[in-house]
Design an enzyme around this catalytic site. Sequence first.
Site, PDB file in Angstrom:
ATOM      1  N   ARG A 121       0.829  -1.209   0.000  1.00 14.57           N
ATOM      2  CA  ARG A 121       0.000   0.000   0.000  1.00 14.57           C
ATOM      3  C   ARG A 121       0.861   1.257   0.000  1.00 14.57           C
ATOM      4  NH1 ARG A 121      -5.399  -1.122   1.275  1.00 14.57           N
ATOM      5  NH2 ARG A 121      -5.734  -3.295   1.904  1.00 14.57           N
TER       6      ARG A 121
ATOM      7  N   SER B 161     -22.964 -13.160   9.540  1.00 20.22           N
ATOM      8  CA  SER B 161     -22.264 -11.996   9.025  1.00 20.22           C
ATOM      9  C   SER B 161     -22.249 -11.988   7.503  1.00 20.22           C
ATOM     10  CB  SER B 161     -20.817 -11.988   9.558  1.00 20.22           C
ATOM     11  OG  SER B 161     -20.067 -10.918   9.033  1.00 20.22           O
TER      12      SER B 161
ATOM     13  N   SER C 131     -19.422  -0.076   0.633  1.00 13.97           N
ATOM     14  CA  SER C 131     -18.653   0.989  -0.009  1.00 13.97           C
ATOM     15  C   SER C 131     -17.938   0.568  -1.275  1.00 13.97           C
ATOM     16  CB  SER C 131     -17.636   1.559   0.982  1.00 13.97           C
ATOM     17  OG  SER C 131     -16.693   0.571   1.364  1.00 13.97           O
TER      18      SER C 131
ATOM     19  N   HIS D 209     -21.622   4.512   5.641  1.00 12.38           N
ATOM     20  CA  HIS D 209     -21.584   5.261   4.382  1.00 12.38           C
ATOM     21  C   HIS D 209     -22.921   5.906   4.036  1.00 12.38           C
ATOM     22  CE1 HIS D 209     -17.483   4.184   3.228  1.00 12.38           C
ATOM     23  NE2 HIS D 209     -17.731   3.036   3.840  1.00 12.38           N
TER      24      HIS D 209
ATOM     25  N   LYS E   8     -16.833  10.628   7.954  1.00 11.41           N
ATOM     26  CA  LYS E   8     -17.157  10.631   6.526  1.00 11.41           C
ATOM     27  C   LYS E   8     -18.049  11.840   6.234  1.00 11.41           C
ATOM     28  CE  LYS E   8     -16.039   5.821   5.680  1.00 11.41           C
ATOM     29  NZ  LYS E   8     -15.248   5.639   6.914  1.00 11.41           N
TER      30      LYS E   8
ATOM     31  N   THR F 144      -8.825   4.493  26.472  1.00 13.18           N
ATOM     32  CA  THR F 144      -8.256   5.334  25.427  1.00 13.18           C
ATOM     33  C   THR F 144      -8.620   6.796  25.650  1.00 13.18           C
ATOM     34  OG1 THR F 144      -8.014   5.554  23.022  1.00 13.18           O
ATOM     35  CG2 THR F 144     -10.232   5.179  23.842  1.00 13.18           C
ATOM     36  N   THR F 145      -7.738   7.682  25.219  1.00 15.22           N
ATOM     37  CA  THR F 145      -8.008   9.114  25.327  1.00 15.22           C
ATOM     38  C   THR F 145      -9.206   9.483  24.454  1.00 15.22           C
ATOM     39  OG1 THR F 145      -5.672   9.562  25.717  1.00 15.22           O
ATOM     40  CG2 THR F 145      -7.021  11.419  24.997  1.00 15.22           C
TER      41      THR F 145
END
Length: 404
Positions: free
Chosen positions: A31, A142, A194, A222, A252, A281-282
Amino acid sequence: MSALPLETQPDSVFGGLSKRLEDLKSSGLYREFTPCSYLAAEPGHAMHQGRRIQVWCTNDYLGMSQNPKVMEAQIASTRRHGTGNGGSRNIAGTSEAHVDLERRLASWHRASRALVFSSGYVANFETLSTLLAAVPEAVVFSDSLNHRSLIEGIRASGNPKHVFPHNDVRALEELLSRYDIERPKLIVFESVYSMDGDIAPIREICDLADRYNAMTYLDETHAIGVNGPTGAGICEEIGEHRPTFVQGVFGKAVGTTGGYVAGPDTALDYVRSHAPGFIFTTTIPRSSLDATRHSLDVIQSSEGGELRRALRENAARMRAALHAADIDFIDAESHLVPVLVPGGERVKRVSRRLLDEFGIYVQPINYPSVAKGGERFRVTVAPFRTQRQIEEFVRALRVCLDES
């Protein structure tokens, strides 16, 4: 304590990774990241290596990240509250904006509670992994094209699962019918997918959930901001409010950062109390949350309706231009325009030439995001795009396709 011997230093320990990275590069699947700094005064444009370029693959579908009202809200909030909240939600990090936004999101989706996370990925992973682990006998169903965040959340729980063919209601029913009606079940799917831009048969899946006593977890990532009279997603657009959980994002169409899940009070209170990725987590800064609230003000107003209309019209203009230029694309139901450019190396060559010669950035999408042979560009056509820009984009793309 003596120092580690040379052979156990990181370069030696992880030396085998170099070969794997080389294999990834030689396969064409490595990538490449394209740095681009958006220009708020010129929506759809960014700076890249000193050049002004057009960006045609952003998920900022309505251009809200550069909306003057949203930007001013974040600037004003920063001046008043600072640049960060200083901790986790549990330790001085829950602002009044968190509380107000969660109430607003719950009401928007007709749910008892909503919970804001640092991102959409975290929202999916933490909610699914935490809730499913608490009900280990629950069976998960799923969709085969679900986002990685959904897949990983299900996988981390260790619950029994079935993957059903994409949007295949008959196959889903056959799987559901194998289990006792009292067995806990959860169907996990998305509203807008998407990569193909298609839309799930939400009503039919909810009908199955009712028939087989299953819960549903719907990712509206989306569709948030883009669909529905007030931008609440496909469910609002079709008048379907049965999904047990609805997930959405701010990063988004809302144009800020973060994600959320709306659903039953007890279930989300349990997630709030047990999910490691929520507790430790912050939190999102107050200024970003205030920008999100102002963005929702716009999205839920008549101005938001005009932006949604312009987005759909521009997507239709892009499809018409691609068709006229004989460029292969998926004629999707949504605002997304997937342009098919088969071949991992070819799609990268076309992308690079568009950027280098025409100042157009559109990210190549390849395996594992799509199947090999299904490489593509996921083109987005924001409301501010002009007919001339669309035509110039298509002409440049035609040249690059012909000569690649």
